[in-house]
Motif scaffolding. Structure first.
Motif, PDB file in Angstrom:
ATOM      1  N   PHE A  57       0.836  -1.200   0.000  1.00 41.75           N
ATOM      2  CA  PHE A  57       0.000   0.000   0.000  1.00 41.75           C
ATOM      3  C   PHE A  57       0.866   1.243   0.000  1.00 41.75           C
ATOM      4  O   PHE A  57       0.598   2.191  -0.718  1.00 41.75           O
ATOM      5  CB  PHE A  57      -0.929   0.005   1.227  1.00 41.75           C
ATOM      6  N   THR A  58       1.906   1.252   0.794  1.00 38.29           N
ATOM      7  CA  THR A  58       2.784   2.410   0.864  1.00 38.29           C
ATOM      8  C   THR A  58       3.402   2.695  -0.490  1.00 38.29           C
ATOM      9  O   THR A  58       3.456   3.833  -0.928  1.00 38.29           O
ATOM     10  CB  THR A  58       3.898   2.165   1.914  1.00 38.29           C
ATOM     11  N   VAL A  59       3.843   1.669  -1.170  1.00 37.95           N
ATOM     12  CA  VAL A  59       4.463   1.858  -2.479  1.00 37.95           C
ATOM     13  C   VAL A  59       3.454   2.403  -3.481  1.00 37.95           C
ATOM     14  O   VAL A  59       3.765   3.309  -4.233  1.00 37.95           O
ATOM     15  CB  VAL A  59       5.079   0.528  -2.977  1.00 37.95           C
ATOM     16  N   THR A  60       2.223   1.899  -3.461  1.00 40.15           N
ATOM     17  CA  THR A  60       1.237   2.363  -4.428  1.00 40.15           C
ATOM     18  C   THR A  60       0.769   3.782  -4.126  1.00 40.15           C
ATOM     19  O   THR A  60       0.251   4.449  -5.003  1.00 40.15           O
ATOM     20  CB  THR A  60       0.010   1.427  -4.476  1.00 40.15           C
ATOM     21  N   ALA A  61       0.944   4.254  -2.888  1.00 44.97           N
ATOM     22  CA  ALA A  61       0.479   5.594  -2.528  1.00 44.97           C
ATOM     23  C   ALA A  61       1.558   6.653  -2.746  1.00 44.97           C
ATOM     24  O   ALA A  61       1.374   7.788  -2.391  1.00 44.97           O
ATOM     25  CB  ALA A  61       0.010   5.611  -1.076  1.00 44.97           C
ATOM     26  N   GLN A  62       2.669   6.287  -3.328  1.00 42.96           N
ATOM     27  CA  GLN A  62       3.740   7.243  -3.563  1.00 42.96           C
ATOM     28  C   GLN A  62       3.498   8.020  -4.844  1.00 42.96           C
ATOM     29  O   GLN A  62       3.124   7.462  -5.857  1.00 42.96           O
ATOM     30  CB  GLN A  62       5.092   6.515  -3.662  1.00 42.96           C
ATOM     31  N   SER A  63       3.733   9.312  -4.772  1.00 48.35           N
ATOM     32  CA  SER A  63       3.664  10.164  -5.950  1.00 48.35           C
ATOM     33  C   SER A  63       5.096  10.571  -6.314  1.00 48.35           C
ATOM     34  O   SER A  63       5.970  10.593  -5.470  1.00 48.35           O
ATOM     35  CB  SER A  63       2.849  11.415  -5.649  1.00 48.35           C
ATOM     36  N   VAL A  64       5.291  10.926  -7.565  1.00 49.82           N
ATOM     37  CA  VAL A  64       6.609  11.370  -8.012  1.00 49.82           C
ATOM     38  C   VAL A  64       6.668  12.888  -7.870  1.00 49.82           C
ATOM     39  O   VAL A  64       5.905  13.605  -8.530  1.00 49.82           O
ATOM     40  CB  VAL A  64       6.873  10.946  -9.467  1.00 49.82           C
ATOM     41  N   TRP A  65       7.539  13.363  -7.011  1.00 51.80           N
ATOM     42  CA  TRP A  65       7.714  14.794  -6.779  1.00 51.80           C
ATOM     43  C   TRP A  65       9.033  15.241  -7.392  1.00 51.80           C
ATOM     44  O   TRP A  65      10.083  14.696  -7.070  1.00 51.80           O
ATOM     45  CB  TRP A  65       7.715  15.094  -5.280  1.00 51.80           C
ATOM     46  N   LEU A  66       8.964  16.215  -8.257  1.00 54.90           N
ATOM     47  CA  LEU A  66      10.165  16.802  -8.848  1.00 54.90           C
ATOM     48  C   LEU A  66      10.651  17.942  -7.964  1.00 54.90           C
ATOM     49  O   LEU A  66       9.886  18.490  -7.170  1.00 54.90           O
ATOM     50  CB  LEU A  66       9.853  17.318 -10.259  1.00 54.90           C
ATOM     51  N   GLU A  67      11.916  18.326  -8.127  1.00 55.45           N
ATOM     52  CA  GLU A  67      12.459  19.469  -7.397  1.00 55.45           C
ATOM     53  C   GLU A  67      12.781  20.627  -8.335  1.00 55.45           C
ATOM     54  O   GLU A  67      13.143  21.697  -7.880  1.00 55.45           O
ATOM     55  CB  GLU A  67      13.734  19.057  -6.643  1.00 55.45           C
ATOM     56  N   ASP A  68      12.653  20.396  -9.612  1.00 55.15           N
ATOM     57  CA  ASP A  68      13.047  21.368 -10.631  1.00 55.15           C
ATOM     58  C   ASP A  68      11.797  21.913 -11.318  1.00 55.15           C
ATOM     59  O   ASP A  68      11.166  21.210 -12.114  1.00 55.15           O
ATOM     60  CB  ASP A  68      13.968  20.664 -11.627  1.00 55.15           C
TER      61      ASP A  68
END
Length: 187
Positions: A57-68
């Motif tokens: 569940f934790t893995v599926t709830a991850q979003s990809v956040w950019l820093e740029d």
């Protein structure tokens, strides 16, 4: 009944001992099927099997956040998505941590963001290591968007124009964030 013998821990049956208590009061494994290593491995596997759904569940709830941000704007334009900038103090700001826990790390938000948003996190930590270049870029964007408090969420359209802003978070979950940022109720 079997005769009893004395041990330091009390009386125990003489001869073969089905209770698993060895003479002298110490525990022992009884029977060919009770291999201590096998029993330990079974317990470990049972614990891991119990944790597996939580990890999944934790893995599926991850979003990809950019820093740029410039990279995020290019991606948003190419995919026709909005950009959500999260100005946060991830390791010291209580309301930022609450927003992260109650909204940004949920499966509901991750599912929505995957379809509709390009995410940018501009962090202003006090304890976490961060390169001088990243600190400088984040401070520049903080000034550009006139961010004076944390957390601040800024929503940009695919062309980079600000369309909504939310300052602070006191609770209410993703529904409140969607309302304040005027995000569409698309699935």
């Amino acid at each position: 009944m079997k005769p009893l013998t004395q041990s330091p821990t009390g009386s125990i049956p003489a001869g073969p001992n089905p209770s698993g208590v060895a003479p002298g009061g110490s525990l022992r494994y009884v029977g060919a099927g009770n291999n201590p290593q096998r029993t330990t491995m079974k317990r470990l596997l049972a614990v891991l099997a119990g944790w597996l759904p939580l990890v999944a569940f934790t893995v599926t709830a991850q979003s990809v956040w950019l820093e740029d941000l410039p990279e995020a704007l290019k991606k948003a334009k190419a995919e026709n998505k909005h950009v959500l900038i999260n100005f946060t103090g991830s390791d010291w700001c209580g309301f930022c941590i609450k927003l992260q826990k109650e909204v940004l790390s949920t499966k509901e938000f991750a599912d929505y963001a995957t379809k509709h948003l390009v995410l940018v996190e501009l962090d202003f930590p006090r304890q976490k290591a961060q390169s001088e270049a990243r600190k400088s870029a984040n401070r520049k964007l903080q000034k550009q968007y006139k961010v004076e408090g944390f957390p601040t969420l800024v929503l940009l359209d695919p062309q980079g124009k600000e369309v909504a802003r939310m300052v602070g978070y006191g609770g209410g979950g993703f529904a409140l964030v969607k309302q304040k940022l005027r995000l569409p109720n698309a699935p």
